[in-house]
Scaffold this active site. Structure first.
Site, PDB file in Angstrom:
ATOM      1  N   ASP A  56       5.663  -4.957  14.338  1.00  0.00           N
ATOM      2  CA  ASP A  56       4.680  -4.437  13.377  1.00  0.00           C
ATOM      3  C   ASP A  56       3.451  -3.896  14.100  1.00  0.00           C
ATOM      4  OD1 ASP A  56       3.077  -3.917  11.178  1.00  0.00           O
ATOM      5  OD2 ASP A  56       3.636  -5.766  10.136  1.00  0.00           O
TER       6      ASP A  56
ATOM      7  N   MET B 119       0.827  -1.205   0.000  1.00  0.00           N
ATOM      8  CA  MET B 119       0.000   0.000   0.000  1.00  0.00           C
ATOM      9  C   MET B 119       0.864   1.259   0.000  1.00  0.00           C
ATOM     10  SD  MET B 119      -2.826   1.092   2.882  1.00  0.00           S
ATOM     11  CE  MET B 119      -1.600   1.271   4.180  1.00  0.00           C
TER      12      MET B 119
ATOM     13  N   SER C 166       3.823  -6.714   1.973  1.00  0.00           N
ATOM     14  CA  SER C 166       2.610  -6.259   2.636  1.00  0.00           C
ATOM     15  C   SER C 166       1.390  -6.770   1.863  1.00  0.00           C
ATOM     16  CB  SER C 166       2.628  -4.740   2.787  1.00  0.00           C
ATOM     17  OG  SER C 166       1.625  -4.310   3.684  1.00  0.00           O
ATOM     18  N   GLN C 167       0.447  -5.891   1.462  1.00  0.00           N
ATOM     19  CA  GLN C 167      -0.768  -6.390   0.821  1.00  0.00           C
ATOM     20  C   GLN C 167      -0.485  -7.091  -0.506  1.00  0.00           C
ATOM     21  OE1 GLN C 167      -3.151  -2.814   0.402  1.00  0.00           O
ATOM     22  NE2 GLN C 167      -2.404  -2.407  -1.662  1.00  0.00           N
TER      23      GLN C 167
ATOM     24  N   HIS D 262       6.905  -2.609  10.527  1.00  0.00           N
ATOM     25  CA  HIS D 262       6.364  -3.079   9.255  1.00  0.00           C
ATOM     26  C   HIS D 262       7.281  -2.728   8.085  1.00  0.00           C
ATOM     27  CE1 HIS D 262       3.232  -4.541   6.616  1.00  0.00           C
ATOM     28  NE2 HIS D 262       3.215  -3.398   5.943  1.00  0.00           N
TER      29      HIS D 262
END
Length: 297
Positions: free
Chosen positions: A224, A32, A106-107, A280
């Site tokens: 995270d 993202m 991540s995503q 993260h």
């Protein structure tokens, strides 16, 4: 003497060709707010892989016709449409016809997993996800529910609209919003995550396609506070009906009923749980070289 030189040159050339063929192409999908070609993120990783692996072919996925459009697509769009678009791009790339390794950031991790499950050709061989939301998220990034009481209220407010069709079809993050207080609403309203996690119907091809992986590597960032709960990176999540107590992947129905093949991968030694001691997506080049690159051979 000339003949000897020719023989040496032929052998050296052959040896270089073999060395380079040891490395399959690599496909990257960013997270993202990032883009395919950001020099400090995906650009850096692409260069790192190519430096370490003899200039191997690397594809950093771009959605849209520009870097700006690609970054916007990480917030706005339909994840199912994006996965279908990426499947077509990978199938059309002759460099990938013999198979490829994949890394989701991540995503991008759960989106590339959807690619693995829905698009078995060309074949994904080894697959690593870093800080991904495999069981979704239930919490606003950096809003710690245990130290900031209003974070619980924020969760509930977000859940009020997360599964409305207008948001589901246009807001990427809503498509992996997972409300453990309303599992039925989540399964009925979320257009993406329940499908790839086999929570409504069982698609046997999803399981078989994931089982074709040689290795699935899941990275969790120990500090995270962007992914809530962070255990989602290992397929962990809140136990249904509440949002405090967590359950591991091994305790979940996804694993005990082996709906996705994760139990079989685990028992075969093909499922790997790694950690990085940072926030993260905070990791060093040295950590990446030591922990991820060995799987890309």
């Amino acid at each position: 003497m000339t003949s000897l030189i020719c023989v040496v040159l032929i052998l050296c050339t052959a040896s270089i060709t073999v060395a380079q063929s040891d490395y399959l192409p690599v496909v990257l999908w960013h997270g993202m707010g990032d883009s395919c070609c950001n020099p400090s993120t995906m650009g850096r990783i692409k260069n790192l892989i190519q430096e370490q692996h003899n200039g191997t072919y690397v594809v950093s996925i771009m959605i849209g016709n520009s870097i700006i459009a690609d970054e916007e697509s990480s917030f706005l769009g339909n994840a199912n449409d994006q996965v279908a678009f990426v499947c077509e791009k990978l199938q059309a790339d002759p460099e990938l016809s013999g198979g490829y390794h994949a890394i989701g950031f991540s995503q991008g991790g759960q989106f590339l997993r959807a690619v693995a499950q829905r698009c078995p050709s060309p074949p994904m061989v080894n697959f690593a996800t870093l800080g991904s939301q495999h069981q979704g998220v239930f919490g606003f990034p950096t809003c710690d529910n245990f130290t900031e009481p209003f974070c619980e209220d924020l969760r509930l407010v977000l859940s009020q609209g997360a599964y409305l069709p207008g948001l589901q079809n246009h807001v990427i993050q809503a498509q992996y919003w997972h409300d453990p207080l309303d599992e039925a609403g989540y399964r009925q309203g979320n257009i993406f995550l329940p499908d790839i996690n086999q929570e409504n119907t069982i698609n046997e091809s999803y399981k078989q396609n994931l089982l074709a992986l040689e290795n699935l590597i899941l990275v969790l960032f120990l500090q995270d506070i962007t992914v809530i709960p962070r255990e989602s990176s290992w397929f962990g999540f809140y136990k249904p009906g509440q949002d405090i107590e967590l359950q591991t992947l091994q305790e979940s129905v996804l694993y005990t009923e082996d709906r996705l093949g994760l139990k079989a991968l685990d028992e075969a030694g093909k499922l790997h749980f790694l950690t990085s001691d940072g926030g993260h997506m905070h990791y060093t080049d040295e950590w990446f070289i030591e922990n991820i690159l060995p799987y890309l051979t």
